[in-house]
Structures are given as structure tokens and as C-alpha cells.
Design an enzyme around this catalytic site. Sequence first.
Site, PDB file in Angstrom:
ATOM      1  N   TYR A 117      -7.063   2.301   5.715  1.00 39.42           N
ATOM      2  CA  TYR A 117      -6.238   1.149   5.330  1.00 39.42           C
ATOM      3  C   TYR A 117      -6.245   0.030   6.355  1.00 39.42           C
ATOM      4  O   TYR A 117      -5.524  -0.939   6.195  1.00 39.42           O
ATOM      5  CB  TYR A 117      -4.811   1.589   5.046  1.00 39.42           C
ATOM      6  CG  TYR A 117      -4.240   2.493   6.127  1.00 39.42           C
ATOM      7  CD1 TYR A 117      -4.065   3.846   5.880  1.00 39.42           C
ATOM      8  CD2 TYR A 117      -3.919   2.004   7.379  1.00 39.42           C
ATOM      9  CE1 TYR A 117      -3.576   4.687   6.866  1.00 39.42           C
ATOM     10  CE2 TYR A 117      -3.424   2.830   8.364  1.00 39.42           C
ATOM     11  CZ  TYR A 117      -3.256   4.176   8.103  1.00 39.42           C
ATOM     12  OH  TYR A 117      -2.771   5.004   9.080  1.00 39.42           O
ATOM     13  N   CYS A 170      15.668  41.231 -18.973  1.00 36.42           N
ATOM     14  CA  CYS A 170      16.756  42.005 -19.544  1.00 36.42           C
ATOM     15  C   CYS A 170      16.419  42.189 -21.014  1.00 36.42           C
ATOM     16  O   CYS A 170      16.290  41.216 -21.745  1.00 36.42           O
ATOM     17  CB  CYS A 170      18.082  41.258 -19.382  1.00 36.42           C
ATOM     18  SG  CYS A 170      19.384  41.960 -20.428  1.00 36.42           S
ATOM     19  N   GLU A 203       0.857  -1.193   0.000  1.00 39.62           N
ATOM     20  CA  GLU A 203       0.000   0.000   0.000  1.00 39.62           C
ATOM     21  C   GLU A 203       0.885   1.232   0.000  1.00 39.62           C
ATOM     22  O   GLU A 203       1.997   1.183   0.503  1.00 39.62           O
ATOM     23  CB  GLU A 203      -0.861   0.039   1.281  1.00 39.62           C
ATOM     24  CG  GLU A 203      -1.836  -1.111   1.400  1.00 39.62           C
ATOM     25  CD  GLU A 203      -2.399  -1.241   2.817  1.00 39.62           C
ATOM     26  OE1 GLU A 203      -2.403  -0.243   3.555  1.00 39.62           O
ATOM     27  OE2 GLU A 203      -2.809  -2.351   3.170  1.00 39.62           O
ATOM     28  N   CYS A 226      22.781  40.570 -24.789  1.00 41.94           N
ATOM     29  CA  CYS A 226      23.255  40.227 -23.441  1.00 41.94           C
ATOM     30  C   CYS A 226      23.984  38.885 -23.519  1.00 41.94           C
ATOM     31  O   CYS A 226      23.419  37.900 -24.006  1.00 41.94           O
ATOM     32  CB  CYS A 226      22.061  40.135 -22.493  1.00 41.94           C
ATOM     33  SG  CYS A 226      22.474  39.403 -20.899  1.00 41.94           S
ATOM     34  N   LYS A 254      10.616   3.448   3.659  1.00 40.45           N
ATOM     35  CA  LYS A 254      10.572   4.910   3.524  1.00 40.45           C
ATOM     36  C   LYS A 254      11.393   5.380   2.331  1.00 40.45           C
ATOM     37  O   LYS A 254      12.529   4.951   2.145  1.00 40.45           O
ATOM     38  CB  LYS A 254      11.139   5.557   4.791  1.00 40.45           C
ATOM     39  CG  LYS A 254      10.348   5.209   6.039  1.00 40.45           C
ATOM     40  CD  LYS A 254       9.294   6.230   6.334  1.00 40.45           C
ATOM     41  CE  LYS A 254       9.937   7.387   7.037  1.00 40.45           C
ATOM     42  NZ  LYS A 254       8.960   8.263   7.658  1.00 40.45           N
ATOM     43  N   CYS A 283      24.917  42.178 -18.199  1.00 35.78           N
ATOM     44  CA  CYS A 283      25.260  43.179 -19.212  1.00 35.78           C
ATOM     45  C   CYS A 283      24.952  44.597 -18.740  1.00 35.78           C
ATOM     46  O   CYS A 283      25.101  45.550 -19.499  1.00 35.78           O
ATOM     47  CB  CYS A 283      24.547  42.877 -20.534  1.00 35.78           C
ATOM     48  SG  CYS A 283      22.773  43.147 -20.450  1.00 35.78           S
ATOM     49  N   LYS A 301       2.318   4.554   1.450  1.00 33.32           N
ATOM     50  CA  LYS A 301       2.365   5.110   2.805  1.00 33.32           C
ATOM     51  C   LYS A 301       1.935   6.563   2.684  1.00 33.32           C
ATOM     52  O   LYS A 301       2.697   7.425   2.232  1.00 33.32           O
ATOM     53  CB  LYS A 301       3.769   4.990   3.391  1.00 33.32           C
ATOM     54  CG  LYS A 301       3.836   5.503   4.801  1.00 33.32           C
ATOM     55  CD  LYS A 301       5.078   4.989   5.498  1.00 33.32           C
ATOM     56  CE  LYS A 301       5.552   5.908   6.601  1.00 33.32           C
ATOM     57  NZ  LYS A 301       4.529   6.389   7.520  1.00 33.32           N
ATOM     58  N   ASP A 330       0.978  10.265   3.334  1.00 29.18           N
ATOM     59  CA  ASP A 330       1.610  11.250   4.198  1.00 29.18           C
ATOM     60  C   ASP A 330       0.577  12.249   4.708  1.00 29.18           C
ATOM     61  O   ASP A 330       0.469  13.367   4.225  1.00 29.18           O
ATOM     62  CB  ASP A 330       2.719  11.965   3.414  1.00 29.18           C
ATOM     63  CG  ASP A 330       3.661  12.701   4.345  1.00 29.18           C
ATOM     64  OD1 ASP A 330       3.541  12.529   5.571  1.00 29.18           O
ATOM     65  OD2 ASP A 330       4.512  13.448   3.833  1.00 29.18           O
ATOM     66  N   CYS A 338      20.773  44.371 -15.272  1.00 23.86           N
ATOM     67  CA  CYS A 338      21.103  42.978 -15.575  1.00 23.86           C
ATOM     68  C   CYS A 338      22.486  42.663 -15.010  1.00 23.86           C
ATOM     69  O   CYS A 338      23.446  43.375 -15.292  1.00 23.86           O
ATOM     70  CB  CYS A 338      21.093  42.754 -17.086  1.00 23.86           C
ATOM     71  SG  CYS A 338      21.696  41.116 -17.527  1.00 23.86           S
TER      72      CYS A 338
HETATM   73  S1  IVH Z   1      -0.624   0.579   8.762  1.00 24.19           S
HETATM   74  C1  IVH Z   1      -0.600  -1.643  12.572  1.00 24.19           C
HETATM   75  N1  IVH Z   1      -0.872   1.544   6.334  1.00 24.19           N
HETATM   76  O1  IVH Z   1       2.266   5.622   8.680  1.00 24.19           O
HETATM   77  C2  IVH Z   1      -0.624  -0.922  11.280  1.00 24.19           C
HETATM   78  N2  IVH Z   1      -0.052   2.975   8.035  1.00 24.19           N
HETATM   79  O2  IVH Z   1       4.845   5.302  10.007  1.00 24.19           O
HETATM   80  C3  IVH Z   1      -0.073   0.432  11.386  1.00 24.19           C
HETATM   81  N3  IVH Z   1       0.410   5.261   7.277  1.00 24.19           N
HETATM   82  O3  IVH Z   1       1.057   5.502  11.965  1.00 24.19           O
HETATM   83  C4  IVH Z   1      -0.329   1.349  10.291  1.00 24.19           C
HETATM   84  N4  IVH Z   1      -0.201   4.951   5.189  1.00 24.19           N
HETATM   85  O4  IVH Z   1      -0.268   6.867  10.224  1.00 24.19           O
HETATM   86  C5  IVH Z   1      -0.507   1.798   7.605  1.00 24.19           C
HETATM   87  N5  IVH Z   1      -1.174   2.268   4.148  1.00 24.19           N
HETATM   88  C6  IVH Z   1      -0.816   2.521   5.424  1.00 24.19           C
HETATM   89  C7  IVH Z   1      -0.355   3.782   5.838  1.00 24.19           C
HETATM   90  C8  IVH Z   1       0.024   3.975   7.158  1.00 24.19           C
HETATM   91  C9  IVH Z   1       0.250   5.817   6.075  1.00 24.19           C
HETATM   92  C10 IVH Z   1       0.930   5.965   8.460  1.00 24.19           C
HETATM   93  C11 IVH Z   1       0.183   5.646   9.725  1.00 24.19           C
HETATM   94  C12 IVH Z   1       1.225   5.086  10.644  1.00 24.19           C
HETATM   95  C13 IVH Z   1       2.492   5.624  10.074  1.00 24.19           C
HETATM   96  C14 IVH Z   1       3.668   4.767  10.469  1.00 24.19           C
END
Ligand code: IVH
Length: 671
Positions: free
Chosen positions: A230, A430, A114, A435, A318, A415, A116, A118, A412
Site C-alpha cells: 500500500y 437428547c 484503504e 423434552c 479503527k 429432562c 487497514k 490486519d 439431558c
Molecule cells: S500506511 C506512513 N496503509 O497499520 C504510512 N498502513 O496502525 C503508514 N496497515 O504500521 C502506514 N493497512 O502495518 C498503511 N492500507 C494501509 C495499511 C496499513 C494496514 C498497518 C501498517 C501500519 C499500521 C498502523
Amino acid sequence: MQDDSARRAAELREQLHEHIYRYHVLSRPVISDAEYDRLYNELRELEAAQPELITPDSPTQRAGSDLSEEFAKVRHPAPILSLSNAYSVEDLQAWEERNLKLLPAGTQLTYTLEPKLDGLTIVLTYENGVLIQAATRGNGEIGDDVTPNVRTIRAIPLRIPVDHTKRAAPERVTVRGEVMFLKHDFERMNARQLEQGLPSFINARNAASGALKQKDSRITATRPLTAFVYGIADMRGLALDKQWDMLEFLRDMGFQVAPDAAIYPTLSDIIQQIPTWESRRNQLDYEIDGIVIKVNDLRIVQELGVVGKDPRGAVAYKFAAQEATTRLLSVGFNVGRTGRVVPNANLEPVFIGGVTVSSATLHNFDFVRNLDIRVGDTVIVKRSGDVIPYVVGPIVDARKGDEQPILPPERCPFCDTPIMQDEGAVDYYCPNVYCPERVYRQAEFFVSRGAMDIDGVGGQTIKLLIENGIIKDEADLFSVTREQLLELEGFAEKKADNFLAGIEAAKQRPLAQLLTSLGIDGVGSTIATALANRLGSIDAIEAATVEEIDAIEGIGDVLAQNIHDWFADPYHRGVLEKLRAAGVKMVGEARVLAGEQLAGMTFVLTGTLPTLSRDEAAALIEAHGGKVTGSVSKKTSYVLMGDAPGSKADKARQLGVPIIGEDELRQMVGE
Ligand code: IVH
């Protein structure tokens, strides 16, 4: 009467829930906004007349109320766990090996992948299908109750399942997800802030956090937040034994689920996906800072247990950070080939995503003014993918008071000509066509790939030629002599020969390529090809009226005027005259059609074809009466797709435009 109103209110709630879901989760609304408003207002009126009809899951309760007090603290029904991090393929492999050691010999692990997301963690509890509580993660056990604010987020259902034909909601379920802004919503919100003379938000995540933690939920309601879920932290009355089924379940309930999630049989399959995700990152409409890899079998996840706050059954891979903060030490000014002055920040060096960054663009002076960026500020700098690093904005709270405003230069820096600004325009420029910096940038562009593509002539050489007074514009490159070259620093026979051979070969470039290389604003290879095909020579383009240029497909009024003005400019005429005198080809090939099989059809190319280059494929299509355009629309007849296609293939699928390969194209033209 009372009963009728109650029934109607229930009906309206039902319909509105469905339309909200269709609009915000499925992105496939079936009614107009006006029709939606009508239903919504009808419900609001009923509720105003009979407040006892208001239910906590009524869509009207999303509008926000001024009742929210200080946030109450709430205990999560189950610990809200975190994730351990991995930064390399080795980390991931070590993670799997550690897990396998804890499991019976021969266990095969299957994983979900999945994004991650932000954003900010949100913990949503539903009882008998109704959202009763929404809390921030807090310390994982106790969080802030932000229910009134979360009610304003339309992607979060107030009641599940949204669609009653799907399975029923469990008695009680706690879902976790992430609240965030989609990139385009964030940009639009910032544009709106600026229009209203308000400061823009520097960072989407912080802005989401700020919006979620408003004391007055009516303010939250004005921010275009969205949410993806998620996972399930706790549930009663429901058994799911795979992460993948859990995602499916959440989707069935009407949640917007982590987009682009996928399932893979082994960890190596996941590892293979990492580069794809890293390069997709900047194209996505949501911010991610990595990917999350989860063991699919929830019984195994259970068995693996938790270390501290991190479950062993999942890991976050990450990506390298793309943003960092550093100090803006001073500002320099770049001058482009059109004379545009671009402010550039000199930064205290900072390491971002594996590279030391000590300079970043400030885009233009409007940007500097709008964000009130000052010399001495602590600034956020972003470096994503191949884009040149840029300053995102200042951290105003870090100011000491001695920061200095950034002003456009008066002259400029290359020049010394006074800098100008056209009325109503954003940019300063300019105006001196001679130039040295402008000439350098233009010549560098002229010889580059995609333009005249001249081998043996690089930026350094151009710089030397300008400094030694040998060339005054790009056309002069064609009259540089061997003797002149040999006198330059670092030039020996071989290098001079390469230069001269490159220049000689460039004289025969197709007309469209020459046109692209002239650096006319708005004239890229597509427009250049259209101009070359229709008008056939530089002479004819010089002689063409604005109307004649305007009549060419793909060229609008503004661009037509711009092209016309460019060719009317005495300086540009001089450059063209020199090119002509040097023997650069200035007429197109007479076009002889090889066939009419593709007459009336429009093609879009994407990806790498097995044997034909892009230009060859376009030539083949055009030689048979077809047209090639740059972007897919409903009018596109075919998308010609090769390996590693871009988003154009997705667009074609969306619009139902047929996709063909090189073989099919060859068949169509009877090869
Ligand atoms: S699973 C026990 N899935 O990332 C499962 N977390 O660095 C724990 N996050 O605290 C989380 N996308 O806030 C999960 N697809 C995803 C996520 C996700 C973002 C965040 C979440 C977690 C943090 C950990």
C-alpha cells in the site's frame, strides 16, 4: 550449449514470473497447474546441472532453503512510520481541522480510503527491479531480515515489473505492505493441521507472524501466506505526486495492492463510507481492523510532516475490536429443537465491541476436543457483527495446570433422558421428543418470523404454557383457550386477545410457510416452496415415496430421505394430526398460471424492490411460468435487483447474468 541453457533459463524465469503473477495476483491463470509444474521443473533441472544459472529472482528460489541463519538486523532505507488512530467521526474531523490549520488557507484535501489490513508489516527493497531485501518493521528503523522467507510468498514479485509492457522499475524502491493469510487459506490450513493431528492456529495474524519468522524457510513455504502492498517508503529515480498514482504504480509493477482502495473528494464522503466498511468487514476474505485515510496529494503529505512516528497526512480509523481474551469459568449445555446438545461457555464478563459478553458458544464437542479447550482456560472470544459470540480457542501458554476437560453430559439437563450419539456423528443429542427444552425451541421457531410468523405469541408465553402443562408441542398452541391464558401470570384480556387473534390468522398460512415452520432439517423456504408446488398438500407429502420427493428440483437423495423419514415419524404425524384437527390449512393454492411469458426462465432476487415484496415478486414470476432460485449460477436467466443488493449482484456481473429491475420484470410479463 552454455549459452543455450542460459537463454532457456531466462526464458523459463520470464514465463514463470508471468504465470505466478497471473495466478496469485490477478487470479486469472492461463495455464494448468501441471503445465506450470512442467516449466518449473525444467528450470530446476537446468539450475541443478549448472548452479551458476541460478539468479536471486529465479522462481525456484521461493521454495525455501535451509540456509537461513538467525535473522540479521537490517536498517530500513527510510523510517517505517506508523499511523495515529481515530475512533470516531469527531476524531477524524479534528484530524482534518488540525491539518488545515497547518496549510495555506483554502486548501482542499482529497483522500484515499484503504482497508487497514490486519497482518504484519513487510518492507521490500528492489534494486534495478530485483527484490534484494525483505524485512520486518522492527522498531521502524531496524528490522529483521526475512528475505528467504518472503521469497516463498508468491504474491510478492521477486522482480518488477512482472509485466515488461508496463512502465520500468525505478533504480531503487522500498515498498511496504502487509503479510497475512486470506481467511479461506487460513481455514484450509487449519483443517489440514487437524487432519494431521497437529494443533490448529488460533489467530491468523499470529500465525502469519510465526510463519514469517521461521528459521527454516521451507516451513514458511508450506504456509499459504499472501501479501498486499500500500505504499512506498523510499524511492530513487521515480517521481509520484499522488497516493492514488502510487497505488497504480504498485499495481503496474505486479504487486497485489490493498484491495478495494478508493479515492474520495472530501472527508465527509469518506465518513459516509464507514458504515459500509464496518458491515462488509465480515464478508471480506481478508482481515481488517479499520480503514486508513490518506491525504492524496503527496506534496501536502510532505508539507504536513510527522509527529513522533506518525505522519500527519494519514490516519487509521479503527473499528471496535472483535476479539478479547477472558477466562472460561464453566460450561453449560443448550438443547436445540432437534435435540442437538451444544456446549456453551460461561465466561468472566468481557467488553467486546461495545457489549459485555459473558457467554459464548463452543459449537460442538468435536470442536472442544480438537482445540483441547478446558474449563479454567484463558480463551479468545470473538464477536463479529450479528453472529453470536464464540470461543476461538484457548491460550495454551496461559495454563496453570488445574484446567479441567469438557465432557458431554450423560443426561439431558432439561429432562434427564440419557444423551445419545449416533455412530460416526459429531453431535450428541437428547432423544426425547417431549423434552420441554426441545418443545420450547421448536415452538419458538414455529411462531417466529420466517416461519408461521404468529404475532402475539412470544418465547416467554411459550415457556409459561409449557411450564403450566398447557402445551406439549407446537400444535397445542392452536387449542389454548382464553380461560387458560387468563390464568397465566401477566396475562390480561388484551394480551389474551392478541394471542388468540394471532393463532386464528396463522391457520390460513400458505402451505409452503407451514412446511418451513415444521423445522424439518434441510427444509427452508425454498425447498418448502418446491415441495408445496409439486405435491400440493401435507397429505400428498406424507404419502409420497422417497423417489417422488427426490425427483423434485433442488432436493437431493439425502434430503429426500430425510424429508420422507420426518413424515413417517409417529411423533411428527401426531403433530400434523393435531394441526389438521385445529383447522390449520394443509393444502396449497391451486396454481393457475396467469401467463407463460417466463416459462423456462430462472430468476434470483436481491435487494429491496420499489413496490413488490420478495414474496410478491416471486409469486409474479411463478404465475407467469418462471422459477425463482436462491443462488446465482450460469443457469440463472435474470437477477432481479432492488436497492441495497447483496453479493448476488456481484456474482451476476461476474458470470454475465443480466440484471433487471422491477419495471423490466413488469414489462416482461406484460403489465
Ligand atoms: S500506511 C506512513 N496503509 O497499520 C504510512 N498502513 O496502525 C503508514 N496497515 O504500521 C502506514 N493497512 O502495518 C498503511 N492500507 C494501509 C495499511 C496499513 C494496514 C498497518 C501498517 C501500519 C499500521 C498502523
